[in-house]
Design an enzyme around this catalytic site. Structure first.
Site, PDB file in Angstrom:
ATOM      1  N   LYS A  83       0.862  -1.179   0.000  1.00 36.10           N
ATOM      2  CA  LYS A  83       0.000   0.000   0.000  1.00 36.10           C
ATOM      3  C   LYS A  83       0.897   1.227   0.000  1.00 36.10           C
ATOM      4  CE  LYS A  83      -4.545   0.933   0.362  1.00 36.10           C
ATOM      5  NZ  LYS A  83      -5.651   0.189  -0.251  1.00 36.10           N
ATOM      6  N   GLY A 183     -21.094   6.126   4.858  1.00 32.15           N
ATOM      7  CA  GLY A 183     -20.188   6.571   3.800  1.00 32.15           C
ATOM      8  C   GLY A 183     -20.785   6.329   2.431  1.00 32.15           C
ATOM      9  N   GLY A 185     -19.481   7.371  -0.521  1.00 31.23           N
ATOM     10  CA  GLY A 185     -18.459   7.706  -1.498  1.00 31.23           C
ATOM     11  C   GLY A 185     -18.507   6.766  -2.686  1.00 31.23           C
ATOM     12  N   LYS A 186     -17.335   6.505  -3.265  1.00 35.00           N
ATOM     13  CA  LYS A 186     -17.259   5.730  -4.501  1.00 35.00           C
ATOM     14  C   LYS A 186     -17.909   4.356  -4.358  1.00 35.00           C
ATOM     15  CE  LYS A 186     -12.739   6.425  -4.875  1.00 35.00           C
ATOM     16  NZ  LYS A 186     -11.355   6.409  -5.428  1.00 35.00           N
ATOM     17  N   VAL A 187     -17.649   3.674  -3.258  1.00 35.32           N
ATOM     18  CA  VAL A 187     -18.192   2.325  -3.064  1.00 35.32           C
ATOM     19  C   VAL A 187     -19.601   2.367  -2.485  1.00 35.32           C
ATOM     20  CG1 VAL A 187     -17.857   0.105  -1.916  1.00 35.32           C
ATOM     21  CG2 VAL A 187     -15.889   1.369  -2.761  1.00 35.32           C
ATOM     22  N   GLY A 188     -19.818   3.219  -1.497  1.00 38.75           N
ATOM     23  CA  GLY A 188     -21.114   3.291  -0.832  1.00 38.75           C
ATOM     24  C   GLY A 188     -22.264   3.560  -1.783  1.00 38.75           C
TER      25      GLY A 188
END
Length: 360
Positions: A83, A183, A185-188
């Protein structure tokens, strides 16, 4: 430009290598952590975030890279875990020069680490980084990549959640269940869509006003609450942390009313022992690095030439992996997080050992 610290002996963390990178002209300060290459080159995204200190950035990259090693192992990938974090506010300092400088550092590792998107980095950023290194995944479709990895991250979380629902309620569906998504965001966003299509009732929250505006316009049937604390304490069946790590902590776990926790956030367990508190309270925790592996499956598929249907099929198997881990946890009388760790460590040890066989 220069690497201002690099070590092959990062102390007691268990990591193979941790590299500190700095390019003063572009403002780049980054850390790349490689936890393990037992199964292959380390793969993991780059997080661009305004950490309060270098120590906080380092702690995050160490936790995240370790999680990627376990995630990639259980996803069945021949890839190790790594990472990276870029320390700074992407809204203020992200630039072509900074991203290309970062790409040079990734290239300097000669294939030991492949990068991809994470919080604060996007497909367009990967295309810029790729101008300096070939060790990049999560690229745009125009450049032969997989595009937005959030698509299969959300799909995989949904599959893991279905397996958890089957384990608790006997049926692999969220229909009729109340799911709290922390959340958007992109995934939520994608996860919310899957849940609604499956017949679930969704309650959600986000700190970003734009995300709240999006859900009001796109899914007006979603109930919004003030903050994560209110969501965790609300009357929900499933809690889905989909923002930053540490969501399951000494404040949230005692008030959780959900019977299942399954979400996209990395490193949800704030500290060792929280998994036992969840188990003692009768809350089933689907380990985050198991259920959120769809994204890394998607970007890893680029390495052999991206095929969406093949990648989606692999991500769908997260249902089977989650089911197996939950079964193993029951058989061995341990929390699912412990069972998942054991399976991942076993694969890293057994398959990684094969590299000691000399080939001419």
């Amino acid at each position: 430009m220069g690497v201002f610290a690099s070590t092959d002996d990062p102390g007691s963390t268990g990591h193979e290598q941790v590299v500190f990178c700095q390019d003063k002209q572009s403002g780049l300060k980054a850390i790349i952590g490689i936890y393990s290459t037992a199964l292959g080159p380390a793969l993991g995204g780059t997080r661009f975030y305004p950490y309060a200190s270098e120590e906080e950035a380092l702690a995050d990259v160490l936790d995240l890279s370790r999680g990627m090693a376990y995630k990639n192992a259980l996803a069945g990938l021949d890839l190790g875990g790594g990472k990276a974090v870029i320390w700074g506010d992407p809204e203020q300092i992200k630039s072509e020069a900074l991203l290309r400088a970062y790409g040079r550092f990734v290239e300097s590792l000669a294939g030991r680490y492949y990068t991809a998107c994470d919080v604060g980095t996007y497909v367009a950023d990967m295309d810029v980084i790729a101008r300096e290194t070939s060790y990049v995944t999560g690229r745009s479709v125009e450049h032969g990549g997989a595009g937005d990895s959030s698509v299969l991250t959300a799909w995989g979380v949904f599959q893991g959640m279905r397996a958890a629902a089957e384990h608790v309620w006997g049926t692999p569906t969220l229909a009729g269940k109340r799911v709290g998504v922390a959340g958007l965001g992109k995934v939520g966003k994608y996860l919310t869509g899957h849940l609604l299509e499956d017949g679930a009732e969704v309650v959600a929250t986000d700190v970003n006003p734009k995300a709240l505006e999006w859900v009001r316009a796109t899914h007006p049937q979603v109930t919004l609450v003030d903050d994560t604390a209110a969501l965790a304490a609300s009357d929900i069946d499933v809690y889905a942390p989909c923002a930053l790590g540490g969501a399951l902590n000494d404040d949230t776990v005692p008030v959780l009313r959900a019977k299942v926790v399954a979400g996209a956030a990395n490193n949800q367990l704030a500290h060792a022992g929280i998994e036992k508190v969840l188990a003692d309270r009768g809350i089933l925790y689907a380990p985050d690095y198991v259920v959120n592996a769809g994204g890394v499956i998607q970007v890893a598929d680029e390495i052999e030439g991206f095929n969406f249907e093949r990648a989606k099929l692999r991500a769908t198997r997260i249902f089977d992996t989650t089911r197996e881990i939950l079964r193993l946890a029951d058989d061995e009388g341990v929390p699912p997080a412990v069972a998942a760790d054991r399976l991942a460590e076993r694969r890293m040890a057994e398959v990684g050992r094969l590299r000691s066989i000399h080939l001419r």
